[in-house]
Design an enzyme around this catalytic site. Sequence first.
Site, short mmCIF file in Angstrom:
data_model
loop_
_atom_site.label_atom_id
_atom_site.label_comp_id
_atom_site.label_asym_id
_atom_site.label_seq_id
_atom_site.Cartn_x
_atom_site.Cartn_y
_atom_site.Cartn_z
N GLY A 100 -73.14 1.64 -51.83
CA GLY A 100 -72.17 0.58 -51.72
C GLY A 100 -71.84 0.96 -50.35
O GLY A 100 -70.61 0.92 -49.94
N ILE B 123 -64.97 0.93 -47.79
CA ILE B 123 -65.08 2.22 -47.82
C ILE B 123 -66.42 2.59 -47.49
O ILE B 123 -66.53 3.89 -46.59
CB ILE B 123 -64.98 2.83 -49.34
N ASP C 133 -77.11 -0.82 -50.36
CA ASP C 133 -76.27 -1.76 -51.01
C ASP C 133 -76.97 -2.97 -51.59
O ASP C 133 -78.01 -2.93 -51.05
CB ASP C 133 -75.13 -2.38 -50.31
N ARG D 145 -59.36 -2.57 -57.18
CA ARG D 145 -58.35 -3.05 -57.93
C ARG D 145 -57.50 -4.18 -56.82
O ARG D 145 -57.07 -3.60 -55.85
CB ARG D 145 -57.34 -1.71 -58.31
N ASN E 18 -66.71 -1.94 -63.16
CA ASN E 18 -67.40 -0.67 -62.05
C ASN E 18 -68.01 -0.04 -63.15
O ASN E 18 -68.99 0.74 -62.76
CB ASN E 18 -66.24 -0.23 -61.62
N ASP F 244 -55.62 11.61 -52.85
CA ASP F 244 -54.20 11.81 -53.14
C ASP F 244 -53.47 13.22 -52.56
O ASP F 244 -52.63 13.33 -52.32
CB ASP F 244 -54.26 12.38 -54.74
N ARG G 239 -52.52 12.02 -49.08
CA ARG G 239 -51.20 11.30 -49.08
C ARG G 239 -50.01 12.15 -49.38
O ARG G 239 -48.96 11.97 -48.64
CB ARG G 239 -51.41 10.17 -50.31
N HIS H 240 -56.82 10.87 -61.15
CA HIS H 240 -56.80 10.01 -59.95
C HIS H 240 -56.28 8.64 -60.24
O HIS H 240 -56.80 7.85 -59.71
CB HIS H 240 -58.26 10.06 -59.43
#
Length: 836
Positions: free
Chosen positions: A42, A47, A68, A115, A128, A184, A187, A211
């Site tokens: 990908g 990302i 990809d 999302r 996915n 996470d 952040r 997550h």
Amino acid sequence: MRTSMLRLIRSRPSSAAPSQPRLLRRAYSSESVPERKVAVLGAAGGIGQPLALLMKLNPLVSHLSLYDIAGTPGVAADVSHVNTRSEVAGYMGEEQLGQALEGSDVVIIPAGVPRKPGMTRDDLFNINAGIVKSLCSAIAKYCPDAIVNMISNPVNSTVPIAAEVFKKAGTYDEKKLFGVTTLDVVRAKTFYAGKAKVPVGEVNVPVVGGHAGITILPLFSQAVPKANLADEDIKALTKRTQDGGTEVVEAKAGKGICNTVHGVCWSIICRCLPEGPKCITELPFFASKVKLGKNGVEEVLELGPMSDFEKQGLESLIPELKSSIEKGIKFANHDDVSLLAMVKFTSSVEEYRRKGMGSKHQSYKNSSSSKLLCFRQSALALIFTSLFLFLVPFRHGLEPLFGIDHTRFNGDLRDARFPWNHLCFGPAIEKLKLAIFSKTWPVDAAPGGMERHAETLYRALAARGHEIHIFTVPSDRKSHHDIHQGSLHVHFAANDHGSVNCSLAFEIFNQVNANGPFDYVHTESVSLPHWRAKMVANVAVTWHGIWYEIMHSKLFQELLSNPDSLLPGPMTELQEAMPRLLDEIRFFPSYTQHICISNNAADVLVKIYQLPLRKVHVILNGVDETKFMHDLVAGAQFRRRHGVPENATIVMGVAGRLVRDKGHPLLYEAFASFTRRHPGVFLLVAGSGPWGRRYAELGHTVKVLGALDLSELSEFYNALDVFVNPTLRPQGLDLTLIEAMQCGKPVVTPNYPSIVGTVVVSEEFGYTFSPNVESFVEALESVVRDGTKKLRIKGKVCEQRAVSLFTASKMASAYERFFLCMKNSQYCQYPLPTDC
């Protein structure tokens, strides 16, 4: 030490480190830095691109493989300009996925769609989950020892899906499968530093759980440096950490997600190791603090002291995380997938295929249900119509063009509509200089079927006095000097990933050609790409598999793995097969002449690919008749050496790579059912691959032998009463069938046209079945009913046919005459005075 993992677990003894891929050069490499290959699946997305850049900057990465379904060559070219030591290669499309993964030490998966505003978690999951499942199946096949990092959301479900896929493939190692949740942590550190007014670089905040939403539990009570924040502040920071993804999605108005920060983040969601102490929660997957080593997780650390608020959060997250885990496991095991999910998936896959699997910056769009169903029905109609043509015998105006009577042939060989092996050619007066392009050449490691075919054919031609130059790479992926043995010359021209470097190969080709022109150029399948073949005046290609047949292989695998439900995952491969087939039909005329290894493939090239009849020929594979022959004494010794009792009712055997597309899930399930009724029947399994471990579960009547040397293979075949070939690949002509027949053994094999039209042409030679468990078991029951006496009679018939058609001598003689015919048309006449 990285943050985000639950439970203290003592590490068990580490498994052996995965074999490291080596940098291939034309000379020996003097580099001392360890070589590590990282694959990003990908890589063309929001990302994947920053992640690829970060991996390029990592001094520990020597090979960076970017994959990809679209756009990867440009990303690879861009990233490759960064002045660090790692070599970058871009791979695009399903046909290059295996090459992208092969030899990888680490695989990172940011593939999938993001999302979007208004998108439910079920929407995201339905899209996915199938993508992740397909990619993990390829990982299990091409790099089963790799450490796998899952970024694709929802991570709480995609990690369990990956675990189930690896379990079924027999490659699962709970210490090597990670879900990336460090986002996470990043952040939590940032938000805490802002509220506490402390330097963010000095902050550490562990985050545990999962997550997504409330499953994300930051432990601010353990944050350093310590700050006396009010309870309301802690609750607000916790809520903001849990909703961080939603905050970014809404801020970007659906035009992207947290691409850059996600690319920077590394952490894991890990399986609770069963050998460790009792887990703190009952969940099989849970994020916590861990210690990592070169083989994955070395230790999972304790949660540590928590505040009452955090204890309450832990209690609340468990049901939510448990539900997500169970949903992933359920999907992986093909349960309860609705038609609505399938329709939603189809819509997204169309967008996904247009934009690239990692295109997370694109907007999410839905087509109307009627258009989706129309598309779905059209695609299925094409596939099943093709399957009908593939399986149903040709009648009336559709009679096969190849396989007609050869007994009285007299005329131009270019008009022959049967395998040239049937004819008896005399010695060649004229000697040839041939250029050969082959994907690999067998060196040290146990060779595969293609490699064994190439070595057998070209050594035989060289032994006949022809000058043979082969442009290829060594099969063991190491550096080797070129081989020069008499008339045989093997030139290794590898890139840094072990594949043929076409530019280097052509450079050597031109040097050799300048010293005396080649009479003809031959390529094994697309070892010489079609765009290069256009530059060569006279080039013939031998097709060992074509996309028309590969498409049916994927269809059989889908029917076997998903017989009753409407799972979307593998259907993507079927949808992608049709464009690949069309592309192949378009570029096939780039080659001057086409050699098929079965009558059925030749029929397809003329009728479906629309190639001129005079440009399509059939030459069957052959094996060295001096190595594979009937030998009862050697067979009996092999049985004793491997513990097969003398009172065994029947001894069956299977050989080759123990992977999914070779039909081992089919044989495993059929024999597991069959052996309960026939405990005296033994199965010998020769070969390596993930399914070896699964066969060992079936008990003492199954002997898993591992990969055998060529010197042992003949003994193996002679130890059998019947040889079983469960392959799900209709393409080509499996050498193991021919080797077994050469040793006087009947065969049990699927009823594909390439087999029943060329090898097992009647019941005299063995047993055929449709590629499903029920039909397979029926064939095995027929073997038992017939008993060893009838099997020996069938084996004798098989030996006679193999000796008359499938020998290395017959194959080499046919190829020799073919190249002579292509060079000088006088050799196209048959019989010549020198023919026998």
